[in-house]
Design a protein around this motif. Sequence first.
Motif, PDB file in Angstrom:
ATOM      1  N   UNK A   5       0.836  -1.206   0.000  1.00 22.89           N
ATOM      2  CA  UNK A   5       0.000   0.000   0.000  1.00 22.89           C
ATOM      3  C   UNK A   5       0.868   1.252   0.000  1.00 22.89           C
ATOM      4  N   UNK A   6       1.872   1.288   0.864  1.00 22.33           N
ATOM      5  CA  UNK A   6       2.736   2.465   0.958  1.00 22.33           C
ATOM      6  C   UNK A   6       3.521   2.669  -0.337  1.00 22.33           C
ATOM      7  N   UNK A   7       4.077   1.600  -0.883  1.00 22.65           N
ATOM      8  CA  UNK A   7       4.844   1.706  -2.142  1.00 22.65           C
ATOM      9  C   UNK A   7       3.938   2.213  -3.261  1.00 22.65           C
ATOM     10  N   UNK A   8       2.751   1.651  -3.374  1.00 13.41           N
ATOM     11  CA  UNK A   8       1.819   2.075  -4.424  1.00 13.41           C
ATOM     12  C   UNK A   8       1.447   3.545  -4.282  1.00 13.41           C
ATOM     13  N   UNK A   9       1.149   3.969  -3.051  1.00 12.41           N
ATOM     14  CA  UNK A   9       0.786   5.375  -2.816  1.00 12.41           C
ATOM     15  C   UNK A   9       1.971   6.294  -3.096  1.00 12.41           C
ATOM     16  N   UNK A  10       3.157   5.890  -2.667  1.00 13.64           N
ATOM     17  CA  UNK A  10       4.352   6.715  -2.891  1.00 13.64           C
ATOM     18  C   UNK A  10       4.587   6.922  -4.381  1.00 13.64           C
ATOM     19  N   UNK A  11       4.499   5.859  -5.146  1.00 14.91           N
ATOM     20  CA  UNK A  11       4.717   5.955  -6.595  1.00 14.91           C
ATOM     21  C   UNK A  11       3.636   6.824  -7.236  1.00 14.91           C
ATOM     22  N   UNK A  12       2.387   6.677  -6.793  1.00 15.65           N
ATOM     23  CA  UNK A  12       1.298   7.502  -7.337  1.00 15.65           C
ATOM     24  C   UNK A  12       1.536   8.986  -7.050  1.00 15.65           C
ATOM     25  N   UNK A  13       1.967   9.303  -5.837  1.00 12.58           N
ATOM     26  CA  UNK A  13       2.243  10.698  -5.473  1.00 12.58           C
ATOM     27  C   UNK A  13       3.384  11.256  -6.324  1.00 12.58           C
ATOM     28  N   UNK A  14       4.431  10.470  -6.494  1.00 14.25           N
ATOM     29  CA  UNK A  14       5.575  10.916  -7.303  1.00 14.25           C
ATOM     30  C   UNK A  14       5.141  11.134  -8.752  1.00 14.25           C
ATOM     31  N   UNK A  15       4.397  10.191  -9.317  1.00 19.69           N
ATOM     32  CA  UNK A  15       3.957  10.301 -10.716  1.00 19.69           C
ATOM     33  C   UNK A  15       3.001  11.474 -10.922  1.00 19.69           C
ATOM     34  N   UNK A  16       2.231  11.798  -9.904  1.00 20.86           N
ATOM     35  CA  UNK A  16       1.318  12.938 -10.005  1.00 20.86           C
ATOM     36  C   UNK A  16       2.118  14.245 -10.114  1.00 20.86           C
ATOM     37  N   UNK A  17       3.205  14.313  -9.382  1.00 16.39           N
ATOM     38  CA  UNK A  17       4.031  15.522  -9.364  1.00 16.39           C
ATOM     39  C   UNK A  17       5.025  15.554 -10.535  1.00 16.39           C
ATOM     40  N   UNK A  18       5.548  14.395 -10.900  1.00 15.09           N
ATOM     41  CA  UNK A  18       6.542  14.287 -11.970  1.00 15.09           C
ATOM     42  C   UNK A  18       6.014  13.296 -13.007  1.00 15.09           C
ATOM     43  N   UNK A  19       5.222  13.780 -13.908  1.00 21.36           N
ATOM     44  CA  UNK A  19       4.462  12.936 -14.849  1.00 21.36           C
ATOM     45  C   UNK A  19       5.323  11.984 -15.680  1.00 21.36           C
ATOM     46  N   UNK A  20       6.523  12.408 -16.069  1.00 22.39           N
ATOM     47  CA  UNK A  20       7.348  11.599 -16.974  1.00 22.39           C
ATOM     48  C   UNK A  20       8.420  10.769 -16.274  1.00 22.39           C
ATOM     49  N   UNK A  21       8.415  10.768 -14.946  1.00 21.15           N
ATOM     50  CA  UNK A  21       9.468  10.051 -14.226  1.00 21.15           C
ATOM     51  C   UNK A  21       9.345   8.537 -14.461  1.00 21.15           C
ATOM     52  N   UNK A  22      10.503   7.910 -14.573  1.00 19.13           N
ATOM     53  CA  UNK A  22      10.557   6.453 -14.701  1.00 19.13           C
ATOM     54  C   UNK A  22      10.768   5.896 -13.299  1.00 19.13           C
ATOM     55  N   UNK A  23       9.703   5.360 -12.743  1.00 19.25           N
ATOM     56  CA  UNK A  23       9.757   4.887 -11.358  1.00 19.25           C
ATOM     57  C   UNK A  23       8.983   3.583 -11.227  1.00 19.25           C
TER      58      UNK A  23
END
Length: 182
Positions: free
Chosen positions: A115-133
Motif C-alpha cells: 500500500x505504501x509503495x503504491x501510494x508513494x509511486x502515485x504521489x511521485x507520478x502525479x508531481x513528476x508525470x514523466x518520471x521512470x519509477x
Amino acid sequence: MAKIDSIEILNTRVDVINKDQLHEKIIHYINMNKKVTIGNLNINAANIAYSNPWYAKFLDKCPIVFCDGKGIQLAALLLRKKIPPQITYHSWIWDLLFLVNKENLSIFFLGSDNIVISKAIAVVKKKLKNIKIMGYHGFFNKKNHENDEVINIINNFTPDIIIVGFGMPLQERWILDNISKL
C-alpha cells in the motif's frame, strides 16, 4: 571532480558532502556506468557499525557515506571536527526525484508494504508525470526464490538508482548479498 573531505565518528567514516555534491557524484557514477552503494550515517548506523565488523566494512566500501542525522553533526562538533551537512531521506528524496526526472533517469523503491509503495509511486507520478519509477514491497523472503523474483523485477526495469528501505542493518545485509545479481 573535487575531492570530498571526510571525518570519523565511532571509527566510521562520514563524508562532508552537501546535496549538490552528492547529486554530482551520483550522476558521475551513472555516467561512468559504475555500480556503487551510497551509504548514510546516523547515530544508529554508527552504533551498529561500532559493534558489527561486517557493517563497518560495508560502510567503508561505500564511495560516499553522507550524514543522515543531527547526532552525527553533534558528535562532529563535540570532537571538534568539520561538521558534515545533514542529508536525511525525508527532506532529500524530492530533490533526488527531481534530479532523476530532469536527467531522464530511472529509480526503483524497494521496501515498506504494498500500500505504501503504491501510494508513494502515485504521489511521485502525479508531481513528476514523466518520471521512470517502479517499486516493490519489502515483505518477501530474502533467502529463497522470492528474492530471485524481486531481483528479476528490478533487473527487468533496469533502474539507474535503487533505494532500499528495509531498516538498518537488514537493508545493508540485503545489498551485500545481492548487489552482484543486480
